[in-house]
Enzyme design. Structure first.
Site, PDB file in Angstrom:
ATOM      1  N   GLY A 208       0.833  -1.194   0.000  1.00  0.00           N
ATOM      2  CA  GLY A 208       0.000   0.000   0.000  1.00  0.00           C
ATOM      3  C   GLY A 208       0.865   1.239   0.000  1.00  0.00           C
ATOM      4  O   GLY A 208       1.941   1.256  -0.586  1.00  0.00           O
ATOM      5  N   CYS A 209       0.435   2.249   0.685  1.00  0.00           N
ATOM      6  CA  CYS A 209       1.150   3.522   0.758  1.00  0.00           C
ATOM      7  C   CYS A 209       2.557   3.320   1.303  1.00  0.00           C
ATOM      8  O   CYS A 209       2.742   2.737   2.368  1.00  0.00           O
ATOM      9  CB  CYS A 209       0.377   4.478   1.652  1.00  0.00           C
ATOM     10  SG  CYS A 209       1.267   5.991   2.044  1.00  0.00           S
ATOM     11  N   PHE A 210       3.546   3.827   0.601  1.00  0.00           N
ATOM     12  CA  PHE A 210       4.921   3.617   1.059  1.00  0.00           C
ATOM     13  C   PHE A 210       5.276   4.422   2.292  1.00  0.00           C
ATOM     14  O   PHE A 210       6.269   4.146   2.944  1.00  0.00           O
ATOM     15  CB  PHE A 210       5.957   3.774  -0.047  1.00  0.00           C
ATOM     16  CG  PHE A 210       5.928   5.030  -0.879  1.00  0.00           C
ATOM     17  CD1 PHE A 210       5.583   6.268  -0.381  1.00  0.00           C
ATOM     18  CD2 PHE A 210       6.287   4.943  -2.213  1.00  0.00           C
ATOM     19  CE1 PHE A 210       5.599   7.398  -1.174  1.00  0.00           C
ATOM     20  CE2 PHE A 210       6.317   6.070  -3.020  1.00  0.00           C
ATOM     21  CZ  PHE A 210       5.960   7.304  -2.504  1.00  0.00           C
ATOM     22  N   TRP A 211       4.481   5.397   2.675  1.00  0.00           N
ATOM     23  CA  TRP A 211       4.753   6.132   3.909  1.00  0.00           C
ATOM     24  C   TRP A 211       4.573   5.201   5.112  1.00  0.00           C
ATOM     25  O   TRP A 211       5.371   5.219   6.040  1.00  0.00           O
ATOM     26  CB  TRP A 211       3.844   7.345   4.051  1.00  0.00           C
ATOM     27  CG  TRP A 211       4.024   8.410   3.009  1.00  0.00           C
ATOM     28  CD1 TRP A 211       5.110   8.603   2.197  1.00  0.00           C
ATOM     29  CD2 TRP A 211       3.074   9.406   2.665  1.00  0.00           C
ATOM     30  NE1 TRP A 211       4.889   9.671   1.375  1.00  0.00           N
ATOM     31  CE2 TRP A 211       3.645  10.196   1.634  1.00  0.00           C
ATOM     32  CE3 TRP A 211       1.808   9.715   3.110  1.00  0.00           C
ATOM     33  CZ2 TRP A 211       2.979  11.277   1.063  1.00  0.00           C
ATOM     34  CZ3 TRP A 211       1.145  10.792   2.546  1.00  0.00           C
ATOM     35  CH2 TRP A 211       1.736  11.565   1.535  1.00  0.00           C
TER      36      TRP A 211
END
Length: 178
Positions: A12-15
């Site tokens: 998902g979101c790499f953050w």
């Protein structure tokens, strides 16, 4: 002398992915970026339009004497929902897909074995859709994505999504934290 290896995961979101893996003992560096697509050196904007084929990933350099690839895999499976096709929560698109880009036959075998074990155990009610693909190339994201949670704690996405996921991860994997 330490021995380092590299793992590349899309969860998902790499953050979110970066924040969790960067907190682990033995992790030397985590770089958010893109893998698995057709365009060379894509920008975040290119990838978000959904037509480059890339996934948002975290590329993790780790000391194999301090943390194993298998331990990283356990974190990978925990920090996202591997049953959601081309999305994680409200983040929708193939660039948010669940994917392991393996760098060696050993990584492929470990990834496949744990995926099969989790499937056999019925950990999730829905089938696991995580893609297992041979690593080809990696393009780092723009610098403002690096250390995003640490540098942007007041960001609404960080408060609503990244921080709660990171806090849950820290509670479960406390013995592996730096």
């Amino acid at each position: 002398m330490s021995k380092v290896s590299v793992a590349t995961f899309g969860a998902g979101c790499f953050w979110c992915t970066e924040a969790c893996f960067d907190a682990l003992k033995g992790v030397v560096e985590v770089v958010p970026g893109f893998s698995g697509g057709q365009k060379e050196s894509p920008s975040y904007e290119d990838v978000c339009h959904g037509n480059t084929g890339h996934a948002e990933v975290a590329q993790i350099t780790f000391d194999i004497e301090l943390i194993s690839f298998e331990e990283l895999l356990k974190v990978f499976w925990f920090i996202h929902d591997p049953t959601q096709l081309d999305r994680q929560g409200h983040d929708i698109g193939s660039h948010y897909r669940s994917v392991i880009f393996y760098h060696s036959e050993a990584q492929e075998n470990s990834s496949r074995a744990l995926k099969n074990e989790l499937t056999a155990q019925g950990v999730w009610e829905k089938p696991i859709v995580t893609e297992l693909s041979s690593f080809d190339c990696f393009y780092p994201a723009e610098n403002y994505h690096k250390d995003y949670l640490r540098l942007n704690p007041e960001n609404m996405y960080c408060q609503a999504v990244v921080r709660p996921k990171f806090d849950k991860f820290k509670a479960v994997f406390a013995e592996l934290l730096k």
